[in-house]
Motif scaffolding. Structure first.
Motif, PDB file in Angstrom:
ATOM      1  N   LYS A  80      38.938  33.797  33.001  1.00 36.56           N
ATOM      2  CA  LYS A  80      40.502  33.589  32.651  1.00 36.56           C
ATOM      3  C   LYS A  80      41.496  33.775  33.605  1.00 36.56           C
ATOM      4  O   LYS A  80      42.296  33.101  33.887  1.00 36.56           O
ATOM      5  CB  LYS A  80      40.942  34.608  31.410  1.00 36.56           C
ATOM      6  N   TRP A  81      41.402  35.138  34.592  1.00 35.35           N
ATOM      7  CA  TRP A  81      42.001  35.110  35.890  1.00 35.35           C
ATOM      8  C   TRP A  81      42.037  34.068  36.762  1.00 35.35           C
ATOM      9  O   TRP A  81      43.016  33.656  37.268  1.00 35.35           O
ATOM     10  CB  TRP A  81      41.646  36.508  36.186  1.00 35.35           C
ATOM     11  N   LEU A 140      51.752  47.471  36.580  1.00 33.29           N
ATOM     12  CA  LEU A 140      51.095  46.388  36.874  1.00 33.29           C
ATOM     13  C   LEU A 140      49.469  46.559  36.087  1.00 33.29           C
ATOM     14  O   LEU A 140      49.045  45.518  35.735  1.00 33.29           O
ATOM     15  CB  LEU A 140      50.659  46.467  38.318  1.00 33.29           C
ATOM     16  N   PHE A 141      48.963  47.491  35.976  1.00 28.56           N
ATOM     17  CA  PHE A 141      47.712  47.657  35.028  1.00 28.56           C
ATOM     18  C   PHE A 141      48.193  47.051  33.541  1.00 28.56           C
ATOM     19  O   PHE A 141      47.228  46.307  32.975  1.00 28.56           O
ATOM     20  CB  PHE A 141      47.304  49.133  34.752  1.00 28.56           C
ATOM     21  N   ALA A 142      49.373  47.524  33.096  1.00 26.12           N
ATOM     22  CA  ALA A 142      49.494  46.692  31.718  1.00 26.12           C
ATOM     23  C   ALA A 142      49.797  45.415  31.699  1.00 26.12           C
ATOM     24  O   ALA A 142      49.322  45.043  30.731  1.00 26.12           O
ATOM     25  CB  ALA A 142      51.087  47.660  31.439  1.00 26.12           C
ATOM     26  N   ILE A 143      50.215  44.943  32.882  1.00 24.94           N
ATOM     27  CA  ILE A 143      50.348  43.334  32.772  1.00 24.94           C
ATOM     28  C   ILE A 143      48.746  42.989  32.904  1.00 24.94           C
ATOM     29  O   ILE A 143      48.456  41.906  32.313  1.00 24.94           O
ATOM     30  CB  ILE A 143      51.078  42.967  34.091  1.00 24.94           C
ATOM     31  N   GLY A 144      48.075  43.609  33.748  1.00 29.06           N
ATOM     32  CA  GLY A 144      46.720  42.982  33.962  1.00 29.06           C
ATOM     33  C   GLY A 144      46.091  43.101  32.696  1.00 29.06           C
ATOM     34  O   GLY A 144      44.992  42.630  32.415  1.00 29.06           O
ATOM     35  N   ALA A 145      46.305  44.323  31.814  1.00 33.72           N
ATOM     36  CA  ALA A 145      45.350  44.444  30.476  1.00 33.72           C
ATOM     37  C   ALA A 145      46.029  43.323  29.472  1.00 33.72           C
ATOM     38  O   ALA A 145      44.981  42.763  28.739  1.00 33.72           O
ATOM     39  CB  ALA A 145      45.762  45.759  30.344  1.00 33.72           C
ATOM     40  N   TRP A 175      48.610  38.775  37.798  1.00 29.81           N
ATOM     41  CA  TRP A 175      48.660  37.718  36.979  1.00 29.81           C
ATOM     42  C   TRP A 175      49.781  36.850  37.317  1.00 29.81           C
ATOM     43  O   TRP A 175      50.995  37.232  37.689  1.00 29.81           O
ATOM     44  CB  TRP A 175      48.601  37.982  35.451  1.00 29.81           C
ATOM     45  N   HIS A 176      49.690  35.563  37.042  1.00 35.27           N
ATOM     46  CA  HIS A 176      50.806  34.643  37.429  1.00 35.27           C
ATOM     47  C   HIS A 176      52.157  34.955  36.578  1.00 35.27           C
ATOM     48  O   HIS A 176      51.703  35.070  35.420  1.00 35.27           O
ATOM     49  CB  HIS A 176      50.346  33.222  37.292  1.00 35.27           C
ATOM     50  N   GLY A 177      52.936  34.836  37.246  1.00 32.95           N
ATOM     51  CA  GLY A 177      54.396  35.220  36.432  1.00 32.95           C
ATOM     52  C   GLY A 177      54.653  36.679  36.288  1.00 32.95           C
ATOM     53  O   GLY A 177      55.403  37.022  35.737  1.00 32.95           O
TER      54      GLY A 177
END
Length: 434
Positions: A234-235, A369-374, A128-130
């Motif tokens: 959204k992504w 990274l999964f937490a950010i993606g979630a 995700w950006h950022g």
């Protein structure tokens, strides 16, 4: 048409389709999580690392999720990394005063709030950006070290500033020796104190999911990728608004080709290690070590610490679970030599098990990274908090109050290679350092 023009054209096509489909517009510019105090609130959907993984799987394009989740070959090594922790049993203890517990840990000359840091991960903004900025803010919020990958989505200099000096820099040796040494010089000039040389990727392995998905950098949009991105509006819109991520420390101007993911990285040999030790004035850590013989030789070359890891199972599918190799390395190197560990960590209990097996410090990778993606920054902060809470609760169940008190005694069946003498001295030194 050039690859770059092809990539931009494909992304613009996705934008056009999404706009025609009246996809809900992305709000908030480059931010994915609400700003302010809302990012510190706990997620109502993430309670384990697996929760984060499953949510990310639904939210991210398959190509992106598989890039993070996938591994080498049939992904047996990656599965063994996780299952090996399930086989380790801990011995609960009762009637100890554990009402006051403290996770503070001193490692490589710095004090951290917990024996956990953020592992080097390339192209985080792909999730995700950022994402790199989110990880930097987590480093500050939880007072944890962050190891910046050579293939990061941000500049070497920026990350050290964002983390208020907590960042380490991870180095790959590849493509160009001149560029490699330039990155070392940039890290030194920026003020990094810890350099992590990765040595377990002489060549990127064959990762089947990436091959099936047509994963390439920069993105090339074919029919399969087009549909994948369109199914995750959204992504896709966030990426379109902010631009496709790239490895910022690999220039593309003046004839430079940028980051070549498939390039050989075999330049990280013993001669280079000796050369790097002479060049780098700060702490030098060698990452990707699983062999006792290699570990002893690295120690003799003057490295300040060894990072035990099998790259999360992403390199050699026949590799043993990394946690099973850690005790022998601890015994061989003695009780005082600093050891870092990653590969297969999915809970706070796993962190405690790694410490009991001889690690001084543990790094988290994929789960963050999964937490950010979630759920973006909220998900990241929630999962990091969960790890620290689980470590504290596990200590309480074991009758302990500090990470420095962890020893082989907490294990039901300590591995034979983890001798009582080596671990007891290791724990004594840990207590003194804490």
């Amino acid at each position: 048409m050039s690859a770059r023009q092809h990539s931009i054209g494909g992304l613009n096509s996705v934008r056009h389709i999404l706009q025609r489909a009246n996809a809900r517009p992305f709000r908030g510019g480059s931010k994915i999580a609400p700003s302010g105090d809302k990012t510190t609130k706990q997620s109502r959907r993430i309670f384990t690392a697996e929760d984060a993984r499953m949510l990310a799987r639904r939210r991210l394009p398959r190509l992106v999720f598989d890039f993070v989740d996938g591994a080498a070959g049939r992904e047996i090594a990656a599965a063994k990394n996780i299952s090996a922790f399930d086989e380790i049993e801990l011995q609960p203890r009762v009637m100890q005063d554990v009402s006051s517990r403290n996770l503070r840990t001193t490692f490589l000359g710095s004090e951290y709030d917990c024996p956990v840091g953020i592992a080097p991960m390339g192209m985080c903004d792909l999730i995700w950006h950022g994402a790199d900025r989110m990880l930097a803010r987590a480093s500050n919020r939880f007072n944890a070290p962050l190891c910046l990958s050579s293939a990061a989505s941000c500049l070497i200099e920026d990350m050290l500033s964002w983390t208020e000096g907590r960042a380490w820099f991870q180095l790959y040796v590849g493509q160009s020796m001149d560029h490699t040494l330039d990155m070392v010089e940039r890290a030194k000039t920026a003020g990094y104190e810890t350099l992590v040389l990765t040595v377990d990727v002489p060549q990127v392995s064959r990762r089947v999911r990436d091959l099936r998905n047509g994963f390439e950098m920069p993105f090339r949009i074919g029919p399969r990728q087009f549909l994948d991105f369109a199914a995750h509006p959204k992504w896709s819109l966030t990426t379109l608004v902010n631009g496709a991520p790239s490895a910022k420390n690999f220039p593309t101007d003046r004839g430079n080709s940028g980051f070549d993911r498939g390039a050989s990285r075999a330049g990280a040999d013993w001669a280079f290690l000796n050369r790097l030790r002479d060049l780098w004035p700060g702490r030098l850590v060698i990452k990707g070590v699983t062999s006792v013989a290699d570990a002893k030789r690295i120690q003799s070359c003057g490295a300040d610490a060894i990072y035990v890891s099998n790259h999360g199972g992403r390199q050699l599918d026949s590799a043993p679970a990394a946690i099973k190799l850690l005790p022998a390395i601890r015994t061989a190197l003695g009780p005082d030599y600093p050891l870092i560990f990653d590969s297969g960590i999915r809970s706070g209990e796993d962190v405690v098990k790694a410490l009991a097996f001889g690690a001084d410090f543990v790094m988290l990778g994929r789960p963050l990274l999964f937490a950010i993606g979630a759920e973006g920054e909220r998900g990241l902060n929630s999962l990091f908090s969960i790890f620290t809470e689980e470590i504290s609760l596990t200590l309480a169940q074991l009758g302990l109050t500090r990470p420095g008190e962890i020893s082989r005694d907490v294990l039901i069946n300590p591995p034979a290679s983890l001798t009582e003498k080596s671990t007891q001295l290791h724990i004594t030194k840990s207590i003194k350092r804490a």
